[in-house]
Design an enzyme around this catalytic site. Structure first.
Site, PDB file in Angstrom:
ATOM      1  N   ASP A 158     -10.662  16.441   0.051  1.00 49.18           N
ATOM      2  CA  ASP A 158     -10.016  15.397   0.857  1.00 49.18           C
ATOM      3  C   ASP A 158      -9.027  14.597   0.001  1.00 49.18           C
ATOM      4  O   ASP A 158      -9.149  14.549  -1.220  1.00 49.18           O
ATOM      5  CB  ASP A 158     -11.039  14.379   1.378  1.00 49.18           C
ATOM      6  CG  ASP A 158     -12.126  15.014   2.208  1.00 49.18           C
ATOM      7  OD1 ASP A 158     -11.877  16.070   2.798  1.00 49.18           O
ATOM      8  OD2 ASP A 158     -13.223  14.422   2.243  1.00 49.18           O
TER       9      ASP A 158
HETATM   10  N1  URA Z   1     -17.083  17.092   0.940  1.00 49.88           N
HETATM   11  C1  URA Z   1     -16.341  16.083   1.409  1.00 49.88           C
HETATM   12  O1  URA Z   1     -16.812  15.298   2.210  1.00 49.88           O
HETATM   13  N2  URA Z   1     -15.089  15.979   0.981  1.00 49.88           N
HETATM   14  C2  URA Z   1     -14.531  16.788   0.075  1.00 49.88           C
HETATM   15  O2  URA Z   1     -13.366  16.615  -0.295  1.00 49.88           O
HETATM   16  C3  URA Z   1     -15.323  17.830  -0.411  1.00 49.88           C
HETATM   17  C4  URA Z   1     -16.593  17.968   0.026  1.00 49.88           C
END
Ligand code: URA
Length: 237
Positions: free
Chosen positions: A104
């Site tokens: 993310d």
């Molecule tokens: N889980 C999440 O919530 N975000 C990420 O970027 C990776 C794994």
């Protein structure tokens, strides 16, 4: 084998042939130090081709890098909102790499980028159960009951999560740090697992993927994986 320069640029995935021809006409392509002309041929194994100041790598060279992604970067190749891209951090690497899976915008840590389709497929295929460990900071306390739910698997809107491992729990005031190891790759999985428990993630960093970690790779920088590491990633599957 000598090929037309626009074809070599297109094969390297840098641009379409037409775009490459425009670059040649604009004088942005150098062949052994001199501006290339339309119709020039070159052999990537012998000749040096530079486009916009960067070396053109042989089309077949496979490259995989391990990036320590900072917060505030998207792990897609384009962003309609104009946010910074993880590929902006690869400096003058001539190959066009794509991220293996996603982190993310505000997740930090270990992200592989490659132009090796086979490796990307091996690493991201759920069947291969590659373990990914995240360092998680949440607001709120992680109780023993919550740990058990994470370890057993809990129900998200797109299904139940597989059993996870929880390690190294530390409480600091009203927050908690812990390591969570999962082998699935559902969208925003860690954040959603924590939300389901009523915990808000305030920091999330991927610190391991299979046998790889972030040792000697500072935030915002990257290193190339060795041939041995690539082999191991493929063999392990
Ligand atoms: N889980 C999440 O919530 N975000 C990420 O970027 C990776 C794994």
């Amino acid at each position: 084998m000598a090929e037309r320069i626009q074809k070599l640029i297109a094969q390297a995935g840098l641009a379409s042939r037409r775009q490459a021809e425009i670059w040649i006409e604009e004088g942005r392509v150098l062949l052994n130090g001199d501006p290339a002309k339309l119709g020039d041929r070159a052999d990537v194994a012998i000749d040096q081709i530079k486009i916009n100041g960067k070396n053109l790598a042989p089309a077949q060279e496979k490259v995989t890098v391990l990036l320590n992604k900072p917060r505030g970067y998207v792990s897609t190749l384009k962003d309609p909102e104009g946010r910074k891209l993880v590929t902006d951090l690869l400096g003058d690497l001539p190959q066009r790499l794509f991220p293996v899976g996603r982190l993310d915008y505000n997740t930090e840590g270990l992200l592989l980028l490659t132009n090796d389709g086979e490796l990307a497929q091996q690493v991201s295929h759920p069947r291969h159960h590659i373990e990914k460990t995240y360092l998680v900071k949440v607001h709120g306390l992680l109780t023993g009951k919550m740990v058990k739910r994470l370890e057993r698997g809990l129900v998200l809107e797109d299904g139940k999560t597989a059993p996870a491992k929880v390690d190294k729990i530390r409480t600091t005031g009203s927050s908690c740090w812990f390591e969570l190891t999962i082998h699935e790759g559902k969208n925003r999985q860690v954040r959603r697992m924590c939300e389901t428990l009523g915990l808000t993630v305030v920091r999330l960093k991927r610190i391991r993927l299979d046998f790889l970690d972030l040792k000697d790779v500072m935030t915002g920088s990257y290193r190339r994986l060795s041939a041995g590491e690539i082999k191991q990633l493929k063999i392990n599957k």
